[in-house]
Design an enzyme around this catalytic site. Sequence first.
Site, PDB file in Angstrom:
ATOM      1  N   CYS A   1       0.878  -1.142  -0.034  1.00  0.00           N
ATOM      2  CA  CYS A   1      -0.094  -0.070  -0.137  1.00  0.00           C
ATOM      3  C   CYS A   1       0.894   1.299   0.063  1.00  0.00           C
ATOM      4  O   CYS A   1       1.672   1.395   0.752  1.00  0.00           O
ATOM      5  CB  CYS A   1      -0.781   0.069   1.231  1.00  0.00           C
ATOM      6  SG  CYS A   1      -1.884   1.658   1.449  1.00  0.00           S
TER       7      CYS A   1
ATOM      8  N   CYS B   1      -4.976   0.578   6.660  1.00  0.00           N
ATOM      9  CA  CYS B   1      -5.146   1.893   6.619  1.00  0.00           C
ATOM     10  C   CYS B   1      -6.414   2.505   6.080  1.00  0.00           C
ATOM     11  O   CYS B   1      -6.957   3.499   6.029  1.00  0.00           O
ATOM     12  CB  CYS B   1      -4.186   2.627   6.184  1.00  0.00           C
ATOM     13  SG  CYS B   1      -3.896   2.772   4.319  1.00  0.00           S
TER      14      CYS B   1
ATOM     15  N   CYS C   1      -8.683  -5.576  -9.702  1.00  0.00           N
ATOM     16  CA  CYS C   1      -8.300  -4.637 -10.656  1.00  0.00           C
ATOM     17  C   CYS C   1      -7.935  -3.387  -9.708  1.00  0.00           C
ATOM     18  O   CYS C   1      -8.665  -2.594  -9.125  1.00  0.00           O
ATOM     19  CB  CYS C   1      -9.348  -4.186 -11.352  1.00  0.00           C
ATOM     20  SG  CYS C   1      -9.206  -2.739 -12.612  1.00  0.00           S
TER      21      CYS C   1
END
Length: 142
Positions: A54, A106, A128
Site C-alpha cells: 500500500c 489503513c 483491478c
Amino acid sequence: MDPVTEPDATVVKSDEEWRAQLTPAEYQVLRRAGTERPFVGEYTDTKTAGVYSCRACGAELFRSDTKFESHCGWPSFYTPLAGSAVIERTDYSMGMKRVEVVCATCKSHLGHVFEGEGYSTPTDLRYCINSISLRLEEKPLS
C-alpha cells in the site's frame, strides 16, 4: 464472493495528515476512492518480481506471481496476500453493485475485485488495482 466484515484500521491519520503525506493524485485515489486513468499507471505492464504494498501505509498486499495480464488498463491480480491484507466491501457508487478493495491496515482505496470474467487464473477473480495505490518492492520470490 461476499464482502467481509471490516476490522478497525491499525493506521489512523487525520485528513490533514494524509494530505501532507500523499501527492494530490495519490490522495484522490487512496483517500477519496478515485480512479486513475486506464493504461497510464506505472505498474500496468510491469513484470518485475516482488511484493506490492500500500502506497499510503506500506502494508504488503499482493505478490507479483499473482499478477496477470487482463488488458483492462490497470494492474490485475488473482488473489491478495494470505490473511487479511485487504477488505472487500460493497460499492454502489457508479449506479451498479461492485466490490471495492481497501487496505485492511489503513482503509485506503485500492480498486475493485470482479469475478466470473473467464480469465484462466486459479481463482476466477480479478483484483483491478490502481497503480498509484501501490508501491513495488523488487525482490525474488521463492
